[in-house]
Scaffold this motif. Structure first.
Motif, short mmCIF file in Angstrom:
data_model
loop_
_atom_site.label_atom_id
_atom_site.label_comp_id
_atom_site.label_asym_id
_atom_site.label_seq_id
_atom_site.Cartn_x
_atom_site.Cartn_y
_atom_site.Cartn_z
N LYS A 116 0.83 -1.21 0.00
CA LYS A 116 0.00 0.00 0.00
C LYS A 116 0.86 1.26 0.00
O LYS A 116 0.56 2.24 -0.69
N GLU A 117 1.92 1.25 0.79
CA GLU A 117 2.82 2.41 0.83
C GLU A 117 3.47 2.62 -0.54
O GLU A 117 3.63 3.76 -0.99
N ASN A 118 3.85 1.50 -1.18
CA ASN A 118 4.41 1.61 -2.54
C ASN A 118 3.38 2.21 -3.49
O ASN A 118 3.71 3.04 -4.34
N LEU A 119 2.14 1.78 -3.33
CA LEU A 119 1.06 2.28 -4.17
C LEU A 119 0.88 3.78 -3.98
O LEU A 119 0.73 4.54 -4.95
N LYS A 120 0.90 4.24 -2.74
CA LYS A 120 0.80 5.68 -2.46
C LYS A 120 1.94 6.44 -3.12
O LYS A 120 1.73 7.49 -3.75
N SER A 121 3.15 5.89 -3.00
CA SER A 121 4.33 6.57 -3.56
C SER A 121 4.24 6.68 -5.07
O SER A 121 4.55 7.73 -5.66
N VAL A 122 3.80 5.60 -5.70
CA VAL A 122 3.66 5.60 -7.16
C VAL A 122 2.67 6.66 -7.61
O VAL A 122 2.93 7.44 -8.54
N LEU A 123 1.53 6.73 -6.94
CA LEU A 123 0.49 7.65 -7.35
C LEU A 123 0.83 9.10 -7.02
O LEU A 123 0.49 10.02 -7.77
N GLN A 124 1.52 9.33 -5.92
CA GLN A 124 1.94 10.69 -5.58
C GLN A 124 3.03 11.18 -6.53
O GLN A 124 3.13 12.38 -6.80
N ALA A 125 3.82 10.25 -7.05
CA ALA A 125 4.92 10.62 -7.96
C ALA A 125 4.46 10.77 -9.40
O ALA A 125 5.25 11.23 -10.25
#
Length: 321
Positions: A116-125
């Motif tokens: 989930k944290e990776n998913l957040k990072s991908v979408l924020q970037a």
């Protein structure tokens, strides 16, 4: 009688010299500039048409730049969506593994949290030129993302733009202001996916962003107390989210193809306008070079004739003085 004839020759030679000099000057201007119509004074109709087409070329150039920028935004968004699909597939895999007896659910949940944290990072970037189509933190959410694609010029000369539009309701995956506006932060009713014969909703959401307006229900996570029914609901919800992301990726691919097609058309139209302007105002350099040589010769012969006539008159004065 000789004097009258000489005066006539002189006048004729002078007229020819003036004519040749004027034409030579104009031809030299066209040769130097490469333009047959350099101003409205040369040909008002051609100059006006060429000016309008040159203006259209400038607008098309701006639209081409906007299309390239839009293409980059769409490509950035598409890459983030496809990466998100891979992450959701991994989350589904962890949930399926949790069905097995004897598995370490705490470890599995830790892995899900990391994903989930990776998913957040991908979408924020997934930001290009300050614009993120997938992540929203504003209290308001615009109706659509637009990309200028073409323009129309009215009879009065006014220019209006046409746009390619993408609905933000389809592209917003995370919303930290209103969780219900984000696909991955909004609640999904598992009872609609796996009906239990009642109307009681079983809401689950994938990501908790501590949104100002929170989503109802339960965040997708597992523990030793998670039941098989709950796991089935979570897997169904994540599967639905994955299907939605697949449709979004397909939609973005279509938009990208439309941008490429429009960009190709804009470049072709610019080439056509460039050729059209050239036909109206450009000088025929081969023809102008021929004229230049002819006028120079005519000017030289006129000067030579005047010199000969002047010498003839001086000789006549000496003879009859």
């Amino acid at each position: 009688m000789s004097k009258i004839m000489t005066v006539g020759y002189v006048q004729s030679a002078l007229q020819t010299l003036l004519f040749a000099s004027d034409n030579l000057e104009e031809t030299q201007k066209r040769t130097a500039s490469g333009l047959a119509v350099a101003s409205a004074a040369d040909n008002a109709g051609y100059w006006s048409a060429a000016t309008n087409m040159t203006s259209d070329q400038s607008v098309l150039g701006s639209i081409g730049d906007a299309l390239n920028l839009g293409a980059s935004k769409v490509d950035t968004t598409y890459q983030a969506v496809t990466s998100s699909i891979d992450i959701l597939d991994e989350i589904t895999g962890q949930l399926v593994t949790a069905y097995e007896e004897g598995t370490d659910r705490d470890a599995l949940n830790g892995r899900i949290g990391s994903l989930k944290e990776n998913l957040k990072s991908v979408l924020q970037a997934a930001t290009f030129s300050g614009d993120n189509w997938l992540y929203n933190s504003d209290t308001t959410l615009g109706a659509s993302k637009t990309i200028p694609s073409s323009f129309e010029r009215s009879v009065s000369g006014a220019v209006s733009l046409n746009y390619l539009s993408v609905d933000t309701a389809d592209t917003t995956l995370i919303d930290s202001a209103d969780a219900g506006r984000g696909l991955l932060t909004a609640a999904v009713d598992a009872n609609k996916l796996n009906p239990d014969g009642t109307t009681t909703p079983r809401n689950y959401y994938l990501i908790d962003m501590d949104s100002t307006i929170a989503a109802p229900g339960t965040e997708i996570a597992i523990s030793d107390s998670t039941t098989s029914a709950e796991l089935a609901d979570m897997i169904s919800v994540v599967g639905t989210l994955t299907d939605s992301l697949n449709r979004l990726a397909s939609s973005l691919g279509t938009v990208s193809a439309r941008i490429d097609q429009q960009n190709t058309f804009v470049k072709s139209l610019q080439d056509v306008l460039d050729k059209s302007v050239g036909r109206l105002v450009d000088a025929d350099m081969e023809e102008e070079s021929t004229k230049l040589a002819a006028y120079k010769t005519q000017q030289s012969l006129s000067v030579e004739l005047l010199s000969m006539l002047n010498g003839h008159q001086q000789s006549a004065r000496v003879l009859f003085s």
